[in-house]
Motif scaffolding. Structure first.
Motif, PDB file in Angstrom:
ATOM      1  N   ALA A 360      35.617  37.900  24.543  1.00 24.33           N
ATOM      2  CA  ALA A 360      36.539  37.094  25.349  1.00 24.33           C
ATOM      3  C   ALA A 360      36.809  37.762  26.694  1.00 24.33           C
ATOM      4  N   ARG A 361      36.975  39.081  26.684  1.00 28.87           N
ATOM      5  CA  ARG A 361      37.198  39.799  27.936  1.00 28.87           C
ATOM      6  C   ARG A 361      35.992  39.690  28.856  1.00 28.87           C
ATOM      7  N   ARG A 362      34.784  39.851  28.293  1.00 26.64           N
ATOM      8  CA  ARG A 362      33.575  39.775  29.102  1.00 26.64           C
ATOM      9  C   ARG A 362      33.402  38.385  29.714  1.00 26.64           C
ATOM     10  N   ARG A 363      33.667  37.357  28.941  1.00 29.62           N
ATOM     11  CA  ARG A 363      33.498  36.011  29.460  1.00 29.62           C
ATOM     12  C   ARG A 363      34.533  35.685  30.530  1.00 29.62           C
ATOM     13  N   ALA A 364      35.730  36.218  30.394  1.00 27.23           N
ATOM     14  CA  ALA A 364      36.733  36.001  31.441  1.00 27.23           C
ATOM     15  C   ALA A 364      36.291  36.648  32.751  1.00 27.23           C
ATOM     16  N   VAL A 365      35.742  37.869  32.646  1.00 24.90           N
ATOM     17  CA  VAL A 365      35.246  38.549  33.847  1.00 24.90           C
ATOM     18  C   VAL A 365      34.071  37.778  34.439  1.00 24.90           C
ATOM     19  N   GLU A 366      33.159  37.309  33.580  1.00 19.63           N
ATOM     20  CA  GLU A 366      31.993  36.573  34.064  1.00 19.63           C
ATOM     21  C   GLU A 366      32.406  35.282  34.765  1.00 19.63           C
ATOM     22  N   ALA A 367      33.376  34.563  34.196  1.00 18.38           N
ATOM     23  CA  ALA A 367      33.833  33.315  34.822  1.00 18.38           C
ATOM     24  C   ALA A 367      34.419  33.593  36.211  1.00 18.38           C
ATOM     25  N   GLU A 368      35.174  34.664  36.328  1.00 21.14           N
ATOM     26  CA  GLU A 368      35.745  35.017  37.630  1.00 21.14           C
ATOM     27  C   GLU A 368      34.653  35.381  38.632  1.00 21.14           C
ATOM     28  N   LEU A 369      33.675  36.153  38.199  1.00 21.17           N
ATOM     29  CA  LEU A 369      32.598  36.560  39.098  1.00 21.17           C
ATOM     30  C   LEU A 369      31.738  35.360  39.511  1.00 21.17           C
ATOM     31  N   LEU A 370      31.472  34.457  38.571  1.00 21.35           N
ATOM     32  CA  LEU A 370      30.675  33.275  38.908  1.00 21.35           C
ATOM     33  C   LEU A 370      31.393  32.402  39.929  1.00 21.35           C
ATOM     34  N   ALA A 371      32.705  32.243  39.769  1.00 24.36           N
ATOM     35  CA  ALA A 371      33.464  31.452  40.744  1.00 24.36           C
ATOM     36  C   ALA A 371      33.425  32.114  42.113  1.00 24.36           C
ATOM     37  N   ASP A 372      33.555  33.433  42.147  1.00 26.18           N
ATOM     38  CA  ASP A 372      33.498  34.143  43.430  1.00 26.18           C
ATOM     39  C   ASP A 372      32.103  34.045  44.049  1.00 26.18           C
ATOM     40  N   GLU A 373      31.069  34.104  43.212  1.00 21.08           N
ATOM     41  CA  GLU A 373      29.712  33.998  43.732  1.00 21.08           C
ATOM     42  C   GLU A 373      29.463  32.618  44.340  1.00 21.08           C
ATOM     43  N   GLU A 374      29.910  31.579  43.645  1.00 19.94           N
ATOM     44  CA  GLU A 374      29.719  30.227  44.166  1.00 19.94           C
ATOM     45  C   GLU A 374      30.465  30.026  45.478  1.00 19.94           C
ATOM     46  N   ALA A 375      31.670  30.586  45.581  1.00 17.71           N
ATOM     47  CA  ALA A 375      32.423  30.466  46.831  1.00 17.71           C
ATOM     48  C   ALA A 375      31.711  31.203  47.965  1.00 17.71           C
ATOM     49  N   ALA A 376      31.200  32.398  47.680  1.00 10.08           N
ATOM     50  CA  ALA A 376      30.492  33.164  48.709  1.00 10.08           C
ATOM     51  C   ALA A 376      29.207  32.461  49.123  1.00 10.08           C
ATOM     52  N   MET A 377      28.464  31.894  48.149  1.00  9.07           N
ATOM     53  CA  MET A 377      27.222  31.209  48.489  1.00  9.07           C
ATOM     54  C   MET A 377      27.484  29.922  49.271  1.00  9.07           C
ATOM     55  N   ALA A 378      28.621  29.281  49.026  1.00 10.81           N
ATOM     56  CA  ALA A 378      28.961  28.087  49.801  1.00 10.81           C
ATOM     57  C   ALA A 378      29.129  28.442  51.282  1.00 10.81           C
TER      58      ALA A 378
END
Length: 392
Positions: A360-378
Motif C-alpha cells: 500500500a505504501r509503495r502504490r501510494a508513492v507510485e501514484a504520486e510520482l505518476l501524477a507528477d510525471e504526467e504534470a511535468a510531461m504536459a
C-alpha cells in the motif's frame, strides 16, 4: 510401441490453473522466465484466446534466450493467437512483429507481416501506430506506394497509442511506476518498426511528414517520459537532417531548444527515480530502526530475565503512594525479550517479505510520482509544440 506418458495433467493439478499461475509469477517477478513460459505453453495448449495471445507476447520477450530456439515456432504461436482472436488489433500486431523480425536487419519482410499490420490498421484506424507498422513493412518490401498510403493514414490518425500486452491490467496494477513499456512485454520490435518507418521517410526526404509524426507521438501518445523522449529523439534526428541537407534556419534555431527539452526530460526522470529510491530507502530505514530497537529490547530482556522490569527508580519510590508505579505493571524480563524478538522479526518482515502494508505504501508513492510525471510531461509537450509550430 507405446506412447510416452503425459505428466502435464499431474503438473496442472499441483500448480493449479497454468494460466493463473503464469500470470501470478510474471506479475510477482516483473519478468518472463522459463518457468512462466512453460506454464503459458500448457495454458495455450487448451486453445483459449487470451492464454495463447499472452504466450505469443511473452515468448517475444524471451527472443534470443535459451527458452526459444525456433523463430518459426514463435510465428506459428502468434498465428494461432490471431486465429482465435481475429478482431483484436493487438494480436494482429503481435503476429506481424513475429513474422517481420528485426526491421532493417534483413532485406525483405514477409507478406504475412504486411497483411497482419494492415488488418490491425483496419481494426484500429484512428491509431497511428498500426499504420506506421504497415508503412514499415511496405518499405521493407519496396512497396513505396503502399507505404505512402499507410503514412498518410498515420498522419490522419487522431491518437498515438502503443499496444499493450494481454497482461497489461495485471502488470500495471502490480507496478504502475514501470508502466509503459513493461506492459508491452515486447517493446524492442515495436520501437524498431516505428524507427524503420521514420528512417525510411527521412531517406526519401519527407522530413516534414516525420516532424508531423513526431508531434503526434509527443502530443497524443502516453504522457510518460519514455514516450516523450522517443518523440524528442525523432524530432532531433529530423532537425539535424534538415540543417545538414537544406541548411534550414528554422531547424537550426529549433535544434538546441529540442536538445534542451530532452535534457529537461532526463532530469525529470532522474528526479522521479531518486524520489522513488528515497521512499524505498525510508521504508528500509524504518524497518532497520525497528529491528535494531527490537534487538536492544531482546538483549535487555535477556539480561534482566531473573528480575522484574522496570527496576526500582528512587525518584518514583519517593513519590506518594498514589503516584508510584503499581507492581502489576512490572513485566518479566522474558516477556520483554519476547516482545523485542517479535519487534525484530516484524520489522525485518516489513522490508523483506511482500506484505499489504509495504504494498500500500509503495502504490501510494507510485501514484504520486505518476501524477507528477504526467504534470511535468504536459509542460514539456506544451513547450515542444511551441518550438516546432513554425516548422510545420
Amino acid at each position: 510401441m507405446t506412447a510416452p506418458i503425459n505428466l502435464e495433467p499431474v503438473l496442472d493439478f499441483f500448480s493449479g490453473d497454468p494460466f493463473d499461475a503464469a500470470v501470478a509469477r510474471i506479475t510477482r517477478r516483473l519478468t518472463v522466465d522459463a518457468a512462466a513460459l512453460r506454464l503459458l505453453r500448457r495454458a495455450a495448449s487448451r486453445r483459449e484466446a487470451r492464454a495463447t495471445a499472452t504466450y505469443a507476447w511473452a515468448i517475444g520477450a524471451r527472443t534470443g534466450s535459451e527458452a526459444l530456439n525456433s523463430p518459426v515456432a514463435m510465428a506459428d504461436i502468434a498465428a494461432e493467437a490471431a486465429d482465435l482472436a481475429p478482431d483484436d488489433p493487438a494480436v494482429q500486431v503481435c503476429l506481424g512483429l513475429a513474422h517481420a523480425g528485426a526491421f532493417g536487419g534483413r532485406r525483405a519482410t514477409p507478406l504475412t507481416a504486411r497483411r497482419a499490420f494492415h488488418q490491425a490498421a483496419r481494426l484500429n484506424p484512428d491509431n497511428a501506430v498500426p499504420h506506421l507498422f504497415s508503412a514499415a513493412a511496405r518499405f521493407g518490401t519496396n512497396d513505396e506506394a503502399g507505404a505512402n498510403k499507410a503514412v498518410a493514414a498515420a498522419l490522419a490518425a487522431t491518437a498515438f497509442t502503443p499496444y499493450r500486452s494481454p497482461l497489461a491490467a495485471e502488470l500495471l496494477a502490480e507496478a504502475p511506476w514501470l508502466g509503459w513499456p513493461l506492459v508491452q512485454l515486447w517493446p524492442e520490435r515495436a520501437d524498431g518498426a516505428i524507427r524503420f518507418a521514420t528512417d525510411s521517410l527521412l531517406h526519401i526526404r519527407r522530413r516534414l511528414d516525420v516532424l508531423r509524426l513526431a508531434r503526434g507521438m509527443v502530443a497524443s501518445g502516453p504522457a510518460r517520459s519514455g514516450n516523450v523522449m522517443h518523440g524528442l529523439g525523432l524530432t532531433g534526428r529530423t532537425l539535424a537532417a534538415m540543417v545538414r541537407a537544406d541548411n534550414d534556419p528554422l531547424a537550426a534555431k529549433a535544434q538546441p531548444q529540442i536538445a534542451a527539452l530532452a535534457a529537461r526530460v532526463v532530469e525529470e526522470q532522474r528526479g522521479l527515480a531518486k524520489r522513488f529510491e528515497d521512499a524505498a530507502g525510508g521504508l528500509l530505514k524504518a524497518a532497520g530502526g525497528g529491528a535494531g530497537a527490537g534487538v536492544v529490547t531482546s538483549l535487555l530482556g535477556l539480561v534482566r530475565s531473573r528480575r522484574r522490569w522496570p527496576p526500582p527508580i528512587p525518584l518514583v519510590s519517593a513519590l506518594p503512594g498514589s503516584l508510584a508505579l503499581p507492581g502489576s505493571l512490572a513485566l518479566p524480563g522474558r516477556t520483554i525479550g519476547l516482545a523485542g524478538t517479535l519487534m525484530t522479526l516484524g520489522s525485518a518482515g516489513l522490508a523483506l517479505v511482500e506484505n499489504g502494508a509495504a504494498r500500500a505504501r509503495r502504490r501510494a508513492v507510485e501514484a504520486e510520482l505518476l501524477a507528477d510525471e504526467e504534470a511535468a510531461m504536459a509542460q514539456v509537450v506544451e513547450a515542444y509544440q511551441s518550438i516546432i509550430a513554425p516548422l510545420l
